[in-house]
Design a protein around this motif. Sequence first.
Motif, PDB file in Angstrom:
ATOM      1  N   GLU A 177       0.837  -1.211   0.000  1.00 41.25           N
ATOM      2  CA  GLU A 177       0.000   0.000   0.000  1.00 41.25           C
ATOM      3  C   GLU A 177       0.866   1.253   0.000  1.00 41.25           C
ATOM      4  N   ARG A 178       0.468   2.255  -0.794  1.00 39.21           N
ATOM      5  CA  ARG A 178       1.179   3.532  -0.863  1.00 39.21           C
ATOM      6  C   ARG A 178       0.165   4.668  -0.725  1.00 39.21           C
ATOM      7  N   PRO A 179      -0.226   4.967   0.488  1.00 33.57           N
ATOM      8  CA  PRO A 179      -1.318   5.928   0.688  1.00 33.57           C
ATOM      9  C   PRO A 179      -0.938   7.403   0.571  1.00 33.57           C
ATOM     10  N   TYR A 180       0.362   7.696   0.493  1.00 38.18           N
ATOM     11  CA  TYR A 180       0.796   9.091   0.472  1.00 38.18           C
ATOM     12  C   TYR A 180       1.217   9.494  -0.947  1.00 38.18           C
ATOM     13  N   ALA A 181       0.378  10.297  -1.594  1.00 36.02           N
ATOM     14  CA  ALA A 181       0.597  10.674  -2.998  1.00 36.02           C
ATOM     15  C   ALA A 181       1.143  12.090  -3.110  1.00 36.02           C
ATOM     16  N   CYS A 182       2.072  12.278  -4.043  1.00 35.24           N
ATOM     17  CA  CYS A 182       2.644  13.596  -4.313  1.00 35.24           C
ATOM     18  C   CYS A 182       1.667  14.432  -5.131  1.00 35.24           C
ATOM     19  N   GLU A 183       1.421  15.653  -4.683  1.00 35.80           N
ATOM     20  CA  GLU A 183       0.481  16.528  -5.387  1.00 35.80           C
ATOM     21  C   GLU A 183       1.083  17.114  -6.667  1.00 35.80           C
ATOM     22  N   PHE A 184       2.401  16.976  -6.834  1.00 37.03           N
ATOM     23  CA  PHE A 184       3.054  17.538  -8.004  1.00 37.03           C
ATOM     24  C   PHE A 184       3.161  16.542  -9.156  1.00 37.03           C
ATOM     25  N   CYS A 185       3.460  15.276  -8.830  1.00 40.52           N
ATOM     26  CA  CYS A 185       3.691  14.317  -9.914  1.00 40.52           C
ATOM     27  C   CYS A 185       2.926  13.007  -9.759  1.00 40.52           C
ATOM     28  N   ALA A 186       2.098  12.878  -8.753  1.00 39.23           N
ATOM     29  CA  ALA A 186       1.253  11.701  -8.526  1.00 39.23           C
ATOM     30  C   ALA A 186       2.034  10.464  -8.097  1.00 39.23           C
ATOM     31  N   LYS A 187       3.315  10.605  -7.840  1.00 35.59           N
ATOM     32  CA  LYS A 187       4.083   9.487  -7.305  1.00 35.59           C
ATOM     33  C   LYS A 187       3.624   9.240  -5.877  1.00 35.59           C
ATOM     34  N   SER A 188       3.543   7.978  -5.464  1.00 38.15           N
ATOM     35  CA  SER A 188       3.025   7.669  -4.134  1.00 38.15           C
ATOM     36  C   SER A 188       4.050   6.908  -3.301  1.00 38.15           C
ATOM     37  N   PHE A 189       3.871   6.973  -1.974  1.00 37.18           N
ATOM     38  CA  PHE A 189       4.832   6.397  -1.049  1.00 37.18           C
ATOM     39  C   PHE A 189       4.126   5.667   0.080  1.00 37.18           C
ATOM     40  N   ALA A 190       4.834   4.714   0.675  1.00 32.45           N
ATOM     41  CA  ALA A 190       4.275   3.928   1.770  1.00 32.45           C
ATOM     42  C   ALA A 190       4.313   4.703   3.082  1.00 32.45           C
ATOM     43  N   GLN A 191       5.277   5.604   3.217  1.00 35.79           N
ATOM     44  CA  GLN A 191       5.423   6.361   4.458  1.00 35.79           C
ATOM     45  C   GLN A 191       5.413   7.860   4.190  1.00 35.79           C
ATOM     46  N   LYS A 192       4.841   8.595   5.126  1.00 38.95           N
ATOM     47  CA  LYS A 192       4.706  10.045   4.975  1.00 38.95           C
ATOM     48  C   LYS A 192       6.060  10.737   4.914  1.00 38.95           C
ATOM     49  N   ILE A 193       7.019  10.237   5.695  1.00 41.48           N
ATOM     50  CA  ILE A 193       8.339  10.858   5.720  1.00 41.48           C
ATOM     51  C   ILE A 193       9.025  10.776   4.362  1.00 41.48           C
ATOM     52  N   ASN A 194       8.785   9.667   3.630  1.00 39.27           N
ATOM     53  CA  ASN A 194       9.375   9.527   2.296  1.00 39.27           C
ATOM     54  C   ASN A 194       8.711  10.469   1.303  1.00 39.27           C
ATOM     55  N   LEU A 195       7.423  10.722   1.484  1.00 36.09           N
ATOM     56  CA  LEU A 195       6.731  11.702   0.651  1.00 36.09           C
ATOM     57  C   LEU A 195       7.308  13.090   0.890  1.00 36.09           C
ATOM     58  N   GLN A 196       7.537  13.430   2.153  1.00 37.87           N
ATOM     59  CA  GLN A 196       8.083  14.740   2.487  1.00 37.87           C
ATOM     60  C   GLN A 196       9.463  14.942   1.874  1.00 37.87           C
ATOM     61  N   LYS A 197      10.275  13.890   1.893  1.00 40.86           N
ATOM     62  CA  LYS A 197      11.598  13.969   1.268  1.00 40.86           C
ATOM     63  C   LYS A 197      11.465  14.176  -0.240  1.00 40.86           C
ATOM     64  N   HIS A 198      10.529  13.442  -0.852  1.00 39.95           N
ATOM     65  CA  HIS A 198      10.321  13.531  -2.297  1.00 39.95           C
ATOM     66  C   HIS A 198       9.861  14.924  -2.714  1.00 39.95           C
ATOM     67  N   ILE A 199       8.958  15.521  -1.947  1.00 41.86           N
ATOM     68  CA  ILE A 199       8.419  16.841  -2.288  1.00 41.86           C
ATOM     69  C   ILE A 199       9.530  17.885  -2.400  1.00 41.86           C
ATOM     70  N   ARG A 200      10.581  17.696  -1.616  1.00 44.83           N
ATOM     71  CA  ARG A 200      11.701  18.644  -1.684  1.00 44.83           C
ATOM     72  C   ARG A 200      12.383  18.644  -3.042  1.00 44.83           C
ATOM     73  N   SER A 201      12.243  17.532  -3.794  1.00 40.42           N
ATOM     74  CA  SER A 201      12.815  17.500  -5.150  1.00 40.42           C
ATOM     75  C   SER A 201      12.046  18.436  -6.079  1.00 40.42           C
ATOM     76  N   HIS A 202      10.802  18.738  -5.714  1.00 40.79           N
ATOM     77  CA  HIS A 202       9.999  19.687  -6.490  1.00 40.79           C
ATOM     78  C   HIS A 202      10.186  21.120  -5.993  1.00 40.79           C
ATOM     79  N   THR A 203      10.207  21.289  -4.669  1.00 35.02           N
ATOM     80  CA  THR A 203      10.277  22.633  -4.091  1.00 35.02           C
ATOM     81  C   THR A 203      11.695  23.190  -4.038  1.00 35.02           C
ATOM     82  N   GLY A 204      12.682  22.291  -4.094  1.00 31.86           N
ATOM     83  CA  GLY A 204      14.071  22.743  -4.012  1.00 31.86           C
ATOM     84  C   GLY A 204      14.524  23.011  -2.588  1.00 31.86           C
TER      85      GLY A 204
END
Length: 223
Positions: free
Chosen positions: A49-76
């Motif tokens: 299960e990957r309940p945490y989806a990125c609002e920028f690219c629709a990529k999803s993650f199993a853990q919220k912390i990994n989503l937060q790390k990923h979002i930084r690739s968009h925000t810089g």
Amino acid sequence: MLGTFSQKDPLNEHIQIDIMEKPFSCYLCGTCFKQKQTLTRHMITHTGERPYACEFCAKSFAQKINLQKHIRSHTGEKPYACEICGKSFSGKSNLNQHYRTHTGERPYSCGICGSSFSDKGNLNYHITTHTKEKPYACDICDKSFSNKSNLNQHIRIHAGEKPFSCETCGKSYSTAKYLTYHVRMHTGEKPYACDICSESFSTIYHLNKHIRTHTGYGTKGKK
């Protein structure tokens, strides 16, 4: 006749202590945790299960912390700064890996040839040069790769995706590695030094190429 005395079984005693300290266990693999919420996060590794989806690219993650790390690739956003040189990073693990360029530490060693690396991912990649294993195949062209990261980088070639942009000139790249190489053109950073003559280079490729002028063969591992 001397009396006998019962003694506690050290193994059983250890197990009882572990159960008290980590009372929440996974019924699928038996791993134990101190907190129920940690067990809940762990269960997702079994269900996929990957309940945490990125609002920028629709990529999803199993853990919220990994989503937060990923979002930084968009925000810089790069909240983790090196205390030695001031360079900033989006993740703490990237900062820790960077510190090793200052200390020279290479804690990950290959059990086959003894080469050492500053990052575990680079060690895993290096090991595939011995095994020649390429278990990750592209669904589009069937090209295979030794690790998932290289497969994901390859898929961006088909998609034309270039999510890594230079803050100085705006040029974009399909991988963080290529962006790093490019940024060194602006900063002049040359982290790869020759052990024979101390000449430095911006990439491991150019260092290995240079080493051949001394030995006829490049022996340095990726850093």
